[in-house]
Design a protein around this motif. Structure first.
Motif, PDB file in Angstrom:
ATOM      1  N   SER A  75     -27.686  12.042 -49.661  1.00  0.00           N
ATOM      2  CA  SER A  75     -28.716  11.426 -50.477  1.00  0.00           C
ATOM      3  C   SER A  75     -28.746  12.101 -51.851  1.00  0.00           C
ATOM      4  O   SER A  75     -28.349  13.253 -52.006  1.00  0.00           O
ATOM      5  CB  SER A  75     -30.081  11.549 -49.799  1.00  0.00           C
ATOM      6  OG  SER A  75     -30.396  12.911 -49.557  1.00  0.00           O
ATOM      7  N   ASP A  98     -26.357  11.487 -45.661  1.00  0.00           N
ATOM      8  CA  ASP A  98     -26.808  10.096 -45.658  1.00  0.00           C
ATOM      9  C   ASP A  98     -25.565   9.228 -45.729  1.00  0.00           C
ATOM     10  O   ASP A  98     -25.171   8.760 -46.788  1.00  0.00           O
ATOM     11  CB  ASP A  98     -27.725   9.839 -46.858  1.00  0.00           C
ATOM     12  CG  ASP A  98     -28.372   8.470 -46.796  1.00  0.00           C
ATOM     13  OD1 ASP A  98     -28.149   7.762 -45.810  1.00  0.00           O
ATOM     14  OD2 ASP A  98     -29.091   8.121 -47.734  1.00  0.00           O
ATOM     15  N   GLU A 100     -24.723   6.221 -44.736  1.00  0.00           N
ATOM     16  CA  GLU A 100     -24.680   4.779 -44.949  1.00  0.00           C
ATOM     17  C   GLU A 100     -25.339   4.346 -46.258  1.00  0.00           C
ATOM     18  O   GLU A 100     -24.902   3.426 -46.910  1.00  0.00           O
ATOM     19  CB  GLU A 100     -25.352   4.043 -43.780  1.00  0.00           C
ATOM     20  CG  GLU A 100     -24.554   4.119 -42.487  1.00  0.00           C
ATOM     21  CD  GLU A 100     -24.800   5.393 -41.728  1.00  0.00           C
ATOM     22  OE1 GLU A 100     -25.864   5.987 -41.906  1.00  0.00           O
ATOM     23  OE2 GLU A 100     -23.916   5.815 -40.968  1.00  0.00           O
ATOM     24  N   SER A 101     -26.448   4.939 -46.615  1.00  0.00           N
ATOM     25  CA  SER A 101     -27.169   4.519 -47.818  1.00  0.00           C
ATOM     26  C   SER A 101     -26.812   5.456 -48.953  1.00  0.00           C
ATOM     27  O   SER A 101     -27.370   6.533 -49.093  1.00  0.00           O
ATOM     28  CB  SER A 101     -28.677   4.538 -47.562  1.00  0.00           C
ATOM     29  OG  SER A 101     -29.376   4.127 -48.710  1.00  0.00           O
ATOM     30  N   PHE A 538     -40.006   6.858 -40.811  1.00  0.00           N
ATOM     31  CA  PHE A 538     -38.695   6.334 -41.177  1.00  0.00           C
ATOM     32  C   PHE A 538     -38.653   6.103 -42.684  1.00  0.00           C
ATOM     33  O   PHE A 538     -39.683   6.109 -43.366  1.00  0.00           O
ATOM     34  CB  PHE A 538     -38.394   5.024 -40.441  1.00  0.00           C
ATOM     35  CG  PHE A 538     -39.398   3.940 -40.708  1.00  0.00           C
ATOM     36  CD1 PHE A 538     -39.325   3.128 -41.835  1.00  0.00           C
ATOM     37  CD2 PHE A 538     -40.446   3.730 -39.813  1.00  0.00           C
ATOM     38  CE1 PHE A 538     -40.261   2.140 -42.085  1.00  0.00           C
ATOM     39  CE2 PHE A 538     -41.385   2.739 -40.056  1.00  0.00           C
ATOM     40  CZ  PHE A 538     -41.292   1.943 -41.194  1.00  0.00           C
ATOM     41  N   ASP A 585     -31.334  -0.915 -44.616  1.00  0.00           N
ATOM     42  CA  ASP A 585     -30.923   0.329 -43.964  1.00  0.00           C
ATOM     43  C   ASP A 585     -32.183   1.076 -43.555  1.00  0.00           C
ATOM     44  O   ASP A 585     -33.142   1.176 -44.325  1.00  0.00           O
ATOM     45  CB  ASP A 585     -30.023   1.175 -44.862  1.00  0.00           C
ATOM     46  CG  ASP A 585     -30.669   1.545 -46.178  1.00  0.00           C
ATOM     47  OD1 ASP A 585     -31.349   2.595 -46.229  1.00  0.00           O
ATOM     48  OD2 ASP A 585     -30.494   0.806 -47.153  1.00  0.00           O
ATOM     49  N   THR A 587     -33.547   4.572 -41.642  1.00  0.00           N
ATOM     50  CA  THR A 587     -33.291   5.923 -41.154  1.00  0.00           C
ATOM     51  C   THR A 587     -34.577   6.477 -40.552  1.00  0.00           C
ATOM     52  O   THR A 587     -35.583   6.622 -41.244  1.00  0.00           O
ATOM     53  CB  THR A 587     -32.812   6.834 -42.292  1.00  0.00           C
ATOM     54  OG1 THR A 587     -31.637   6.272 -42.882  1.00  0.00           O
ATOM     55  CG2 THR A 587     -32.483   8.226 -41.770  1.00  0.00           C
ATOM     56  N   LYS A 593     -29.823   5.752 -37.173  1.00  0.00           N
ATOM     57  CA  LYS A 593     -29.683   5.057 -38.445  1.00  0.00           C
ATOM     58  C   LYS A 593     -29.171   3.650 -38.174  1.00  0.00           C
ATOM     59  O   LYS A 593     -28.259   3.462 -37.373  1.00  0.00           O
ATOM     60  CB  LYS A 593     -28.707   5.793 -39.375  1.00  0.00           C
ATOM     61  CG  LYS A 593     -29.171   7.190 -39.775  1.00  0.00           C
ATOM     62  CD  LYS A 593     -28.173   7.854 -40.705  1.00  0.00           C
ATOM     63  CE  LYS A 593     -28.643   9.249 -41.104  1.00  0.00           C
ATOM     64  NZ  LYS A 593     -27.695   9.927 -42.015  1.00  0.00           N
ATOM     65  N   TYR A 633     -26.358   6.598 -33.477  1.00  0.00           N
ATOM     66  CA  TYR A 633     -27.285   7.556 -32.860  1.00  0.00           C
ATOM     67  C   TYR A 633     -26.531   8.863 -32.652  1.00  0.00           C
ATOM     68  O   TYR A 633     -25.446   8.892 -32.076  1.00  0.00           O
ATOM     69  CB  TYR A 633     -27.808   7.045 -31.519  1.00  0.00           C
ATOM     70  CG  TYR A 633     -28.960   7.876 -30.995  1.00  0.00           C
ATOM     71  CD1 TYR A 633     -30.273   7.557 -31.319  1.00  0.00           C
ATOM     72  CD2 TYR A 633     -28.735   9.010 -30.207  1.00  0.00           C
ATOM     73  CE1 TYR A 633     -31.337   8.324 -30.866  1.00  0.00           C
ATOM     74  CE2 TYR A 633     -29.777   9.789 -29.751  1.00  0.00           C
ATOM     75  CZ  TYR A 633     -31.079   9.442 -30.076  1.00  0.00           C
ATOM     76  OH  TYR A 633     -32.128  10.209 -29.627  1.00  0.00           O
TER      77      TYR A 633
END
Length: 747
Positions: A75, A98, A100-101, A538, A585, A587, A593, A633
């Motif tokens: 991130s 992070d 995926e995002s 989240f 997305d 988290t 996620k 997971y």
């Protein structure tokens, strides 16, 4: 060993002798993050951290600024600071993983490095960490993890394909490697095959026309494969997996230090030699393939951190599909049907920053592509060469204007054995297409919340004359949780007719161009909204886009009016691609996620019929509804499970007159699961199941028992006059399969 820091200065601020500086360390809480970027916004001063995470930025004018720390897979952190002349401040950053995002630095939207959050052009990203959640043997399959991007197989026998963005066919997608447009026309179906995954840092996708920067073929969108800088790469990396269908994929890379130069050598090898005929039509369900690709990139250390790099790639592939008892001895014969394609490809790309006070860059590329193929008894032999050179000036005017001015030249040489490259006397005449262009762009930061981008490109084609491509984009960010982007632009495409319809341009047909063809043009607008919702339980991210493209002068081939001719003309009407997409997305504060995307698109053309009224035709292979998902997971002791998948709604398919097969495909889903165990020494094992629900289409081949059409004129057994057809395709014929693999990275 890396130096303590690598410092790249953007803009002209280096002329001012300032002594203030910041330094510090970027970590994940335990260890330093190699190649993390630290950017001072507004000044465009950027530092890249060394292997211990240390960085330093000097020559900072006194004032108040915001600094951004980012790295692929982490991130992004932002921090404000105030500094005085002669002062040294220490700023440390702890980044959270992070996968995926991502919010790292991107280049594709504006042809220069900018934080993804700050870019006025929306850019979607996948990284190796993301597409390893469903390992594939090529990037062609991996890009399917992006919502609205569809890898489409176009032939059930040879399994060649292309990439559709927002429903537009493959020729409308420009594929770049490190910003160089080296994949086009003849080579489009092989553009993403054989690029070693081990040398890929990320893939950036821009949807919609981007012709004001990248020129012809960027009408539907851009896929830019960013390769790793050698200094960012591990010393050694390897990834091998095999499947229960008999596929073997090996991907490996090694970093080499040679004084002031660093090199990354990568290799990709894929082999599949098991004949499978699960639907019992006596044809291979999946083509046999033997492919090797070698990639080598060099970065050179220069004074004042100026950039210089050169890279090369070679690809060889032997693929065939056909009747189960086909062998190379039957290549081109009329006794046993097979489609055999030998492909060789060589590429060179380079970047050199001039040794001047101004930031002036030159880029170049060259590729050679050779195809030696037989489709049954029909030979198709073609060679294409594309040379490209570009230079641009990157200039910062004051605090608010980031300016780009450049010129480009592309030269294409194409030759094949069809009437497409023969003159009226039948003498071979290769096509030569020079395409010069100039472009300009200004990114204007009005204030912290508002940013405006304007761009314009002019290209000159010897057949079409001058082509103008303007675009404008606007970004509004009232706070860090909300971002609105709006853009409008035009696109164009100078079409190489015969490289796109080569299968039809064999035999004795005469090629007729009904009129002086105009370049295909498009008008495009899109609206993008990004929302981030942090809560105690989240963090939710929403990314919604509405898009609309209006195409004119689309060039189509008429094969029906006269069976002895192919008549090319501009579409007497228009085409439209419109729709909505939503990416999410999520988290959680526990180790789960989730990413999911859904797209609705309506792609069609309106053409005047014989009565003078407009008739609507839905685009082939463009489902109105589609989507994807990724769920991860993480368990204790570095275990994890990934669920991935894609689903598609009905899409229109190419059918024959009076075809008994349905014109539209059914709804279908392909789902995958993977389990991974990572070790602290860089080793990891993974395995899983692809296509869990074993979805495969029905029998896609028409008359596989008569592939040479020897009995099509039998009125009793073939009253509808069906012919052998391979194009009825909407999903892979490859069913459920188990895979196992191992990866290793040594830093």
């Amino acid at each position: 060993m890396f130096k303590k820091y690598i410092l790249i200065l953007f803009g002209f601020t280096a002329l001012h002798a300032q002594t203030a500086k910041i330094n510090g360390r970027v970590t994940d809480g335990k260890t330093g993050i190699l190649a993390a970027t630290v950017l001072i916004e507004g000044l465009n001063l950027l530092a890249v951290a060394d292997e211990n995470g240390n960085y330093i930025i000097e020559n900072i004018p006194a004032g108040s600024y915001e600094v951004i720390a980012a790295s692929v897979g982490y991130s992004t952190l932002r921090q404000k600071f105030t500094i005085l002349d002669g002062e040294t401040q220490t700023l440390d950053f702890k980044l959270q993983q992070d996968d995926e995002s991502l919010d790292e630095v991107v280049i594709t939207g504006t042809m220069k490095e900018v934080s993804r959050m700050d870019s006025p052009i929306p850019v979607e990203i996948i990284t190796p960490k993301l597409f390893k959640k469903n390992p594939t043997a090529s990037l062609f399959e991996a890009v399917g993890m992006i919502n609205g991007v569809q890898p489409q197989l176009n032939c059930n026998v040879c399994n060649t394909g292309d990439i559709h963005i927002n429903g537009m066919e493959g020729p409308y997608t420009m594929i770049l490697i490190d910003g160089m447009p080296i994949v086009s026309a003849l080579s489009t179906v092989y553009g993403l095959s054989g690029i070693p995954n081990s040398i890929v840092e990320r893939i950036e996708v821009v949807k919609g026309p981007a012709s004001s920067l990248y020129g012809s073929e960027a009408m539907g969108g851009i896929i830019n494969v960013i390769t790793k800088a050698p200094y960012k790469a591990p010393l050694v990396s390897a990834d091998y997996f095999f499947t229960s269908w008999g596929e073997h994929s090996l991907d490996a890379a090694v970093k080499i230090n040679a004084g002031k130069a660093k090199s990354l050598l990568g290799i990709n090898y894929f082999n599949y030699q098991v004949k499978a005929d699960k639907n019992h039509d006596n044809f291979t369900d999946v083509t046999q393939q033997n492919r090797i690709s070698i990639f080598n990139k060099w970065d050179f250390e220069r004074e004042e951190n100026r950039q210089a790099s050169i890279a090369g790639r070679y690809v060889y592939e032997d693929r065939w599909g056909g009747e189960m008892d086909w062998t190379p001895a039957f290549r081109g014969s009329d006794s046993i049907y097979g489609e055999s394609i030998y492909t060789q490809r060589a590429e060179v790309i380079g970047l050199y920053q001039l040794p001047t006070a101004e930031r002036i860059f030159t880029q170049f590329s060259y590729n050679w592509h050779n195809q030696d193929s037989y489709y049954g008894t029909t030979p198709y032999m073609a060679t294409q060469q594309v040379a490209f050179v570009q230079a641009y000036w990157d200039k910062q005017f004051g605090d608010n204007h980031t300016f780009l001015l450049g010129a480009a030249f592309r030269y294409t040489h194409y030759d094949d054995n069809t009437p497409g490259t023969a003159n009226e006397n039948g003498v071979n005449r290769p096509q030569e297409t020079p395409l010069p262009g100039v472009f300009i762009q200004d990114e204007w930061t009005l204030n912290e919340r508002h940013k405006l981008l304007g761009g314009y490109r002019f290209d000159y084609d010897k057949n079409h004359g001058g082509v103008h491509s303007p675009r404008v984009a606007y970004k509004f960010s009232p706070n860090q949780h909300n971002t609105l982007r709006a853009s409008f632009g035009t696109g164009f495409r100078v079409v190489n007719l015969f490289t796109e319809d080569h299968a039809a341009l064999t035999g004795s047909r005469d090629v007729v161009i009904a009129e002086e063809l105009k370049p295909e043009r498009s008008l495009n607008g899109n609206l993008n909204y990004v929302l981030k919702i942090p809560t105690d339980a989240f963090v939710l991210g929403l990314d919604a886009t509405a898009f609309y493209s209006y195409f004119t002068n689309k060039i189509v081939g008429d094969f029906d009016t006269d069976p002895t001719k192919i008549i090319y003309d501009n579409l007497n009407g228009h085409a439209i691609s419109q729709g909505l997409s939503l990416n999410t997305d999520l988290t959680f504060n526990f180790p789960l996620k989730v990413m999911a995307g859904i797209s609705y698109m309506d792609v069609f053309q309106m053409e005047e019929n014989e009565n003078g009224s407009l008739q609507r035709t839905q685009q082939l292979h463009a489902p109105k509804w589609s989507g994807n998902y990724v769920a991860t997971y993480s368990f204790p002791n570095n275990y994890s499970i990934d669920l991935t998948g894609n689903w598609y709604g009905p899409m229109r398919l190419p059918i024959l007159p009076n075809d008994y097969r349905p014109e539209y495909s059914p709804w279908f889903l392909t789902a995958n699961i993977q389990a991974t165990k990572k070790f602290d020494n860089g080793l990891e094992f993974y395995g899983g199941v692809k296509n869990i629900f074993d979805f495969v289409p029905g029998d896609p081949l028409m008359r596989p028992f008569d592939p040479f059409d020897q009995h099509v004129n039998d009125p009793v057994n073939n009253p509808n006059g069906y012919t052998f057809d391979t194009t009825y395709n909407y999903a892979s014929m490859q069913g459920r399969r188990v895979f196992l693999g191992v990866r290793y990275n040594l830093f």
